[in-house]
Design a protein around this motif. Structure first.
Motif, PDB file in Angstrom:
ATOM      1  N   HIS A 142      85.105  38.852  46.773  1.00 61.71           N
ATOM      2  CA  HIS A 142      83.744  39.683  46.031  1.00 61.71           C
ATOM      3  C   HIS A 142      84.899  40.098  44.916  1.00 61.71           C
ATOM      4  O   HIS A 142      84.134  41.130  43.917  1.00 61.71           O
ATOM      5  CB  HIS A 142      82.531  40.806  46.677  1.00 61.71           C
ATOM      6  CG  HIS A 142      81.977  39.994  47.286  1.00 61.71           C
ATOM      7  ND1 HIS A 142      81.610  38.856  47.173  1.00 61.71           N
ATOM      8  CD2 HIS A 142      81.646  39.690  48.266  1.00 61.71           C
ATOM      9  CE1 HIS A 142      79.960  39.039  47.970  1.00 61.71           C
ATOM     10  NE2 HIS A 142      80.823  38.965  49.018  1.00 61.71           N
ATOM     11  N   ALA A 143      85.649  41.353  45.561  1.00 59.68           N
ATOM     12  CA  ALA A 143      86.659  41.797  44.595  1.00 59.68           C
ATOM     13  C   ALA A 143      87.307  41.389  43.091  1.00 59.68           C
ATOM     14  O   ALA A 143      87.981  41.983  42.244  1.00 59.68           O
ATOM     15  CB  ALA A 143      87.626  43.151  45.472  1.00 59.68           C
ATOM     16  N   LEU A 144      87.380  39.874  42.981  1.00 58.25           N
ATOM     17  CA  LEU A 144      88.240  38.993  42.704  1.00 58.25           C
ATOM     18  C   LEU A 144      87.098  38.538  41.515  1.00 58.25           C
ATOM     19  O   LEU A 144      87.296  38.060  40.283  1.00 58.25           O
ATOM     20  CB  LEU A 144      88.414  37.506  43.105  1.00 58.25           C
ATOM     21  CG  LEU A 144      90.153  37.937  44.077  1.00 58.25           C
ATOM     22  CD1 LEU A 144      90.255  37.060  45.095  1.00 58.25           C
ATOM     23  CD2 LEU A 144      91.323  38.350  43.209  1.00 58.25           C
ATOM     24  N   PHE A 145      86.088  38.656  42.023  1.00 61.23           N
ATOM     25  CA  PHE A 145      85.449  38.284  40.403  1.00 61.23           C
ATOM     26  C   PHE A 145      84.390  39.383  40.154  1.00 61.23           C
ATOM     27  O   PHE A 145      84.239  40.157  40.567  1.00 61.23           O
ATOM     28  CB  PHE A 145      83.968  37.174  41.020  1.00 61.23           C
ATOM     29  CG  PHE A 145      85.284  36.012  41.266  1.00 61.23           C
ATOM     30  CD1 PHE A 145      85.278  34.633  40.740  1.00 61.23           C
ATOM     31  CD2 PHE A 145      85.138  35.847  42.796  1.00 61.23           C
ATOM     32  CE1 PHE A 145      86.525  33.959  40.757  1.00 61.23           C
ATOM     33  CE2 PHE A 145      86.282  34.583  43.188  1.00 61.23           C
ATOM     34  CZ  PHE A 145      86.481  33.096  41.569  1.00 61.23           C
ATOM     35  N   ASP A 146      83.966  38.772  38.793  1.00 59.33           N
ATOM     36  CA  ASP A 146      82.582  40.258  37.832  1.00 59.33           C
ATOM     37  C   ASP A 146      81.201  39.833  38.183  1.00 59.33           C
ATOM     38  O   ASP A 146      81.135  38.438  39.387  1.00 59.33           O
ATOM     39  CB  ASP A 146      82.967  40.534  36.704  1.00 59.33           C
ATOM     40  CG  ASP A 146      82.601  39.383  35.975  1.00 59.33           C
ATOM     41  OD1 ASP A 146      82.742  38.399  36.262  1.00 59.33           O
ATOM     42  OD2 ASP A 146      83.456  39.359  34.233  1.00 59.33           O
ATOM     43  N   HIS A 147      80.230  39.979  38.243  1.00 56.50           N
ATOM     44  CA  HIS A 147      78.855  39.872  38.060  1.00 56.50           C
ATOM     45  C   HIS A 147      78.738  38.866  37.239  1.00 56.50           C
ATOM     46  O   HIS A 147      77.960  38.143  37.115  1.00 56.50           O
ATOM     47  CB  HIS A 147      77.977  41.085  37.426  1.00 56.50           C
ATOM     48  CG  HIS A 147      77.871  42.197  37.971  1.00 56.50           C
ATOM     49  ND1 HIS A 147      78.066  42.627  39.513  1.00 56.50           N
ATOM     50  CD2 HIS A 147      78.526  43.726  37.803  1.00 56.50           C
ATOM     51  CE1 HIS A 147      78.471  43.654  39.912  1.00 56.50           C
ATOM     52  NE2 HIS A 147      79.068  44.414  39.376  1.00 56.50           N
ATOM     53  N   ALA A 148      79.192  38.062  36.317  1.00 54.78           N
ATOM     54  CA  ALA A 148      78.952  37.008  35.399  1.00 54.78           C
ATOM     55  C   ALA A 148      80.437  36.290  35.975  1.00 54.78           C
ATOM     56  O   ALA A 148      80.013  34.817  35.307  1.00 54.78           O
ATOM     57  CB  ALA A 148      79.540  37.726  33.924  1.00 54.78           C
ATOM     58  N   HIS A 149      80.593  36.220  37.501  1.00 60.56           N
ATOM     59  CA  HIS A 149      80.817  34.709  38.013  1.00 60.56           C
ATOM     60  C   HIS A 149      82.469  34.883  37.351  1.00 60.56           C
ATOM     61  O   HIS A 149      83.018  33.124  37.379  1.00 60.56           O
ATOM     62  CB  HIS A 149      79.958  33.765  38.485  1.00 60.56           C
ATOM     63  CG  HIS A 149      79.536  34.090  39.396  1.00 60.56           C
ATOM     64  ND1 HIS A 149      79.136  33.586  39.961  1.00 60.56           N
ATOM     65  CD2 HIS A 149      78.430  35.090  39.341  1.00 60.56           C
ATOM     66  CE1 HIS A 149      77.727  33.710  40.977  1.00 60.56           C
ATOM     67  NE2 HIS A 149      77.632  35.185  40.588  1.00 60.56           N
ATOM     68  N   ARG A 150      82.986  35.733  37.030  1.00 59.68           N
ATOM     69  CA  ARG A 150      84.994  35.353  36.074  1.00 59.68           C
ATOM     70  C   ARG A 150      86.128  36.398  36.513  1.00 59.68           C
ATOM     71  O   ARG A 150      85.372  36.757  37.760  1.00 59.68           O
ATOM     72  CB  ARG A 150      84.546  36.640  35.052  1.00 59.68           C
ATOM     73  CG  ARG A 150      83.440  35.457  33.704  1.00 59.68           C
ATOM     74  CD  ARG A 150      83.522  36.390  32.222  1.00 59.68           C
ATOM     75  NE  ARG A 150      82.702  37.965  32.808  1.00 59.68           N
ATOM     76  CZ  ARG A 150      82.443  38.619  31.663  1.00 59.68           C
ATOM     77  NH1 ARG A 150      82.874  38.568  30.199  1.00 59.68           N
ATOM     78  NH2 ARG A 150      82.235  39.852  32.103  1.00 59.68           N
ATOM     79  N   LEU A 151      86.847  35.092  36.997  1.00 60.82           N
ATOM     80  CA  LEU A 151      87.741  35.161  37.417  1.00 60.82           C
ATOM     81  C   LEU A 151      88.609  37.261  37.063  1.00 60.82           C
ATOM     82  O   LEU A 151      88.112  36.875  36.150  1.00 60.82           O
ATOM     83  CB  LEU A 151      88.846  34.635  37.866  1.00 60.82           C
ATOM     84  CG  LEU A 151      90.065  34.713  38.603  1.00 60.82           C
ATOM     85  CD1 LEU A 151      89.936  35.145  40.264  1.00 60.82           C
ATOM     86  CD2 LEU A 151      91.095  33.299  38.706  1.00 60.82           C
ATOM     87  N   VAL A 152      88.743  38.174  37.839  1.00 58.86           N
ATOM     88  CA  VAL A 152      89.231  39.724  36.779  1.00 58.86           C
ATOM     89  C   VAL A 152      90.581  39.377  36.515  1.00 58.86           C
ATOM     90  O   VAL A 152      91.506  38.008  37.242  1.00 58.86           O
ATOM     91  CB  VAL A 152      88.985  40.408  37.882  1.00 58.86           C
ATOM     92  CG1 VAL A 152      87.430  40.829  37.943  1.00 58.86           C
ATOM     93  CG2 VAL A 152      89.315  40.684  39.316  1.00 58.86           C
TER      94      VAL A 152
END
Length: 259
Positions: A243-253
């Motif tokens: 959950h911490a690796l992706f933002d709300h737009a399902h992009r890999l941080v």
């Protein structure tokens, strides 16, 4: 009198010869670990003496609430240690602490609820310590594997995202890989218990003079509880890290470059 009862502080001091042997090997092979090895040995001795004195106070005066408080402290420390393995991952220490807490609380709670162990501080603390230790190792391994996979497989993950897969499905192969890596040591240890090694709980009971069959029953419970704690801790840690690796737009941080 048992062999365990006969061990005094003189015997503990004599065992420093073994530390000297290990240090000599490290020095002879120029591993640059001699100082660290000696410091770790001295630190372990001091920590254990301090904890032993504290447990005497807890058992005598604090009772079960004090035992549970000590387990909570162990969980918090274990979460910080395991979280260090995921350096570079967002909120790694939070994920590790939550994972260790999940595995430890559920497993210890089940043992108490089922009446497998008695609700006494002198039982809850050592059993809780074994559970927290197993959960910590699983959480740390899972985070380390996730960190490596995210760094190495970032193009593949982003390609799956570009194809329209949600974050969970795009990351699922790497989560499964991390879980397998975290669980395999516990599974392998369970497979060969009694054939290759006599684990610590069983050995300690036998040294204390307990009948071997009774010691075996306790060891079976220990192995089963470690399997549960390991699986739950690794799963909870991996899911929170995901959950911490992706933002709300399902992009890999973005992650910091490995050093």
């Amino acid at each position: 009198m048992t062999g365990l009862a006969e061990l005094g502080w003189g015997g503990v001091a004599a065992s420093l010869v073994l530390v000297a042997l290990a240090a000599a090997v490290a020095c002879r092979q120029r591993l640059h670990l001699t100082r660290e090895l000696i410091i770790a040995s001295m630190r372990a001795g001091v920590q254990l003496i301090a904890v032993g004195a504290l447990l005497l106070v807890i058992f005598a005066h604090a009772g079960l609430p004090g035992g549970f408080a000590w387990v909570v402290i162990m969980i918090l420390v274990a979460g910080q240690v395991a979280g260090h393995r995921g350096t570079g991952l967002p909120r790694a220490r939070i994920a590790a602490t939550a994972g260790v807490a999940t595995g430890s609380v559920v497993t210890l709670g089940a043992l108490l609820a089922l009446g497998v162990i008695s609700a006494e501080a002198r039982v809850v603390v050592p059993v809780g310590g074994m559970i927290v230790s197993g959960a910590m190792q699983a959480a740390g391994v899972a985070l380390r594997r996730l960190c490596e996979d995210v760094q190495q497989a970032r193009p593949a993950i982003e390609a799956r995202l570009c194809l329209g897969l949600p974050a969970r499905e795009a990351f699922l192969p790497h989560q499964r890989s991390a879980l397998r890596t975290a669980l395999l040591p516990a599974i392998d240890s369970t497979k060969v218990v009694g054939l290759i090694s006599l684990p610590g709980a069983m050995t300690g009971l036998i040294l204390a003079g307990v009948d071997p069959l009774t010691a075996i029953r306790y060891q079976i419970v220990v192995m089963y509880m470690l399997l549960a704690a390991t699986a739950l801790a690794a799963l909870a840690t991996a899911r929170l890290a995901e959950h911490a690796l992706f933002d709300h737009a399902h992009r890999l941080v973005p992650l910091p470059e490995p050093t």
